[in-house]
Design a protein around this motif. Structure first.
Motif, PDB file in Angstrom:
ATOM      1  N   ASP A  27      -2.403   8.465  40.162  1.00  0.00           N
ATOM      2  CA  ASP A  27      -3.242   7.962  41.197  1.00  0.00           C
ATOM      3  C   ASP A  27      -2.590   8.475  42.590  1.00  0.00           C
ATOM      4  N   ALA A  28      -3.319   8.085  43.801  1.00  0.00           N
ATOM      5  CA  ALA A  28      -3.041   8.812  44.883  1.00  0.00           C
ATOM      6  C   ALA A  28      -1.583   8.731  45.388  1.00  0.00           C
ATOM      7  N   ASP A  29      -1.032   7.289  45.105  1.00  0.00           N
ATOM      8  CA  ASP A  29       0.119   6.996  45.284  1.00  0.00           C
ATOM      9  C   ASP A  29       1.349   7.912  44.810  1.00  0.00           C
ATOM     10  N   ASP A  30       1.127   8.093  43.268  1.00  0.00           N
ATOM     11  CA  ASP A  30       1.834   8.937  42.584  1.00  0.00           C
ATOM     12  C   ASP A  30       1.844  10.263  43.156  1.00  0.00           C
ATOM     13  N   LEU A  31       0.783  10.823  43.467  1.00  0.00           N
ATOM     14  CA  LEU A  31       0.723  12.163  44.028  1.00  0.00           C
ATOM     15  C   LEU A  31       1.464  12.202  45.393  1.00  0.00           C
ATOM     16  N   HIS A  32       1.400  11.211  46.296  1.00  0.00           N
ATOM     17  CA  HIS A  32       2.207  11.234  47.505  1.00  0.00           C
ATOM     18  C   HIS A  32       3.773  11.417  47.381  1.00  0.00           C
ATOM     19  N   ILE A  33       4.253  10.791  46.257  1.00  0.00           N
ATOM     20  CA  ILE A  33       5.707  10.782  45.804  1.00  0.00           C
ATOM     21  C   ILE A  33       5.917  12.375  45.468  1.00  0.00           C
ATOM     22  N   ILE A  34       5.030  12.997  44.672  1.00  0.00           N
ATOM     23  CA  ILE A  34       5.187  14.392  44.123  1.00  0.00           C
ATOM     24  C   ILE A  34       5.163  15.222  45.552  1.00  0.00           C
ATOM     25  N   SER A  35       4.171  14.942  46.384  1.00  0.00           N
ATOM     26  CA  SER A  35       4.041  15.712  47.664  1.00  0.00           C
ATOM     27  C   SER A  35       5.484  15.780  48.378  1.00  0.00           C
ATOM     28  N   HIS A  96       2.550  37.643  49.087  1.00  0.00           N
ATOM     29  CA  HIS A  96       2.575  36.695  50.383  1.00  0.00           C
ATOM     30  C   HIS A  96       3.283  35.547  50.026  1.00  0.00           C
ATOM     31  N   ALA A  97       4.087  34.900  51.059  1.00  0.00           N
ATOM     32  CA  ALA A  97       4.651  33.576  50.469  1.00  0.00           C
ATOM     33  C   ALA A  97       3.934  32.774  51.247  1.00  0.00           C
ATOM     34  N   LEU A  98       3.743  31.386  50.333  1.00  0.00           N
ATOM     35  CA  LEU A  98       2.891  30.353  50.775  1.00  0.00           C
ATOM     36  C   LEU A  98       4.074  29.358  50.840  1.00  0.00           C
ATOM     37  N   GLU A  99       4.008  28.568  51.890  1.00  0.00           N
ATOM     38  CA  GLU A  99       4.745  27.170  52.100  1.00  0.00           C
ATOM     39  C   GLU A  99       3.809  25.971  52.042  1.00  0.00           C
ATOM     40  N   LEU A 100       4.064  25.071  51.132  1.00  0.00           N
ATOM     41  CA  LEU A 100       3.542  23.922  50.729  1.00  0.00           C
ATOM     42  C   LEU A 100       4.042  22.960  51.697  1.00  0.00           C
ATOM     43  N   LEU A 101       3.088  22.268  52.698  1.00  0.00           N
ATOM     44  CA  LEU A 101       3.463  21.185  53.566  1.00  0.00           C
ATOM     45  C   LEU A 101       3.272  19.931  52.989  1.00  0.00           C
ATOM     46  N   ALA A 102       2.081  19.712  52.242  1.00  0.00           N
ATOM     47  CA  ALA A 102       1.789  18.353  51.678  1.00  0.00           C
ATOM     48  C   ALA A 102       0.663  18.444  50.841  1.00  0.00           C
ATOM     49  N   MET A 103       0.382  17.416  49.887  1.00  0.00           N
ATOM     50  CA  MET A 103      -0.705  17.297  49.184  1.00  0.00           C
ATOM     51  C   MET A 103      -1.297  15.681  49.393  1.00  0.00           C
ATOM     52  N   LEU A 125      -5.811  24.745  49.561  1.00  0.00           N
ATOM     53  CA  LEU A 125      -6.116  24.697  48.138  1.00  0.00           C
ATOM     54  C   LEU A 125      -6.635  23.622  47.587  1.00  0.00           C
ATOM     55  N   ARG A 126      -8.112  23.353  47.376  1.00  0.00           N
ATOM     56  CA  ARG A 126      -8.742  22.321  46.872  1.00  0.00           C
ATOM     57  C   ARG A 126      -8.898  22.546  45.584  1.00  0.00           C
ATOM     58  N   ILE A 127      -8.374  21.232  44.702  1.00  0.00           N
ATOM     59  CA  ILE A 127      -8.748  20.925  43.392  1.00  0.00           C
ATOM     60  C   ILE A 127      -9.320  20.024  42.815  1.00  0.00           C
ATOM     61  N   ASP A 128     -10.658  20.037  42.245  1.00  0.00           N
ATOM     62  CA  ASP A 128     -11.306  19.180  42.297  1.00  0.00           C
ATOM     63  C   ASP A 128     -11.187  18.476  40.574  1.00  0.00           C
ATOM     64  N   VAL A 129     -11.023  17.065  40.507  1.00  0.00           N
ATOM     65  CA  VAL A 129     -10.413  16.834  39.177  1.00  0.00           C
ATOM     66  C   VAL A 129     -11.556  15.612  38.565  1.00  0.00           C
ATOM     67  N   GLU A 130     -11.640  15.737  37.408  1.00  0.00           N
ATOM     68  CA  GLU A 130     -12.362  14.504  36.686  1.00  0.00           C
ATOM     69  C   GLU A 130     -11.698  13.284  36.737  1.00  0.00           C
ATOM     70  N   CYS A 131     -10.133  13.446  36.701  1.00  0.00           N
ATOM     71  CA  CYS A 131      -9.384  12.278  36.846  1.00  0.00           C
ATOM     72  C   CYS A 131      -8.027  13.097  37.189  1.00  0.00           C
ATOM     73  N   LEU A 132      -7.224  12.234  37.996  1.00  0.00           N
ATOM     74  CA  LEU A 132      -5.829  12.590  38.500  1.00  0.00           C
ATOM     75  C   LEU A 132      -4.964  12.741  37.392  1.00  0.00           C
ATOM     76  N   ASP A 133      -4.414  13.733  36.945  1.00  0.00           N
ATOM     77  CA  ASP A 133      -3.397  14.174  35.822  1.00  0.00           C
ATOM     78  C   ASP A 133      -2.558  15.186  36.285  1.00  0.00           C
ATOM     79  N   ALA A 134      -1.626  14.813  36.987  1.00  0.00           N
ATOM     80  CA  ALA A 134      -0.653  15.900  37.311  1.00  0.00           C
ATOM     81  C   ALA A 134       0.780  15.593  36.926  1.00  0.00           C
TER      82      ALA A 134
END
Length: 159
Positions: A27-35, A96-103, A125-134
């Motif tokens: 869910d979104a809260d879990d993804l914010h922790i990974i971010s 080319h180096a990409l620096e991830l700031l947030a998700m 980068l936009r990733i459309d998902v059927e359900c959040l599974d990361a």
């Protein structure tokens, strides 16, 4: 962004064992922790693998270990149930180096939505998902970072 060398206080004590990070987002809260764990991770465009038949996106990243201070570790992030992937203003050069700031997660038709990965320089980068599974997992031993990322306050000038 300004980078400075880590200080001795930033590194974990010699011989201290740090467990590899393994996180799951459903869910979104879990993804914010990974971010938060992936803030300032570095990758290259060639480190992003989109497998349409398997409906999977995998990224290989050099993660700055904020929880350990002063170290980096190779990590992998994988998204399942992926419907589509699009990039905007991301360089395509293989080295080319990409620096991830947030998700972030933008909900769509439940349980699906869109994962937005925001990079320094304004690309995303936009990733459309059927359900959040990361899943995020560390893959290697940690090594000393050459520099520690620092972030300037809004409107500040680098020193």
């Amino acid at each position: 962004m300004n980078t400075e060398a880590p200080t001795a206080d930033d590194t974990p004590p010699t011989g201290s064992a740090v467990e590899p990070l393994r996180l799951l987002a459903e869910d979104a809260d879990d993804l914010h922790i990974i971010s938060a764990a992936l803030q300032d991770a570095i990758l290259r465009p060639v480190d992003i693998a989109w497998e349409p038949q398997a409906r999977r996106v995998t990224l290989a990243l050099s993660r700055f270990c904020w929880e350990c201070g002063g170290t980096r570790v190779m990590s992998a992030m994988q998204f399942g149930d992926v419907l589509s992937v699009k990039s905007r203003r991301l360089p395509r050069g293989p080295e080319h180096a990409l620096e991830l700031l947030a998700m972030d997660f933008e909900p769509g038709e439940a349980p699906g939505g869109r994962v937005i990965m925001m990079f320094a320089g304004g690309g995303d980068l936009r990733i459309d998902v059927e359900c959040l599974d990361a899943v995020l997992t560390d893959l290697s031993e940690r090594w000393p970072a050459k520099v520690a990322p620092t972030h300037l306050a809004e409107g500040s000038e680098p020193a």
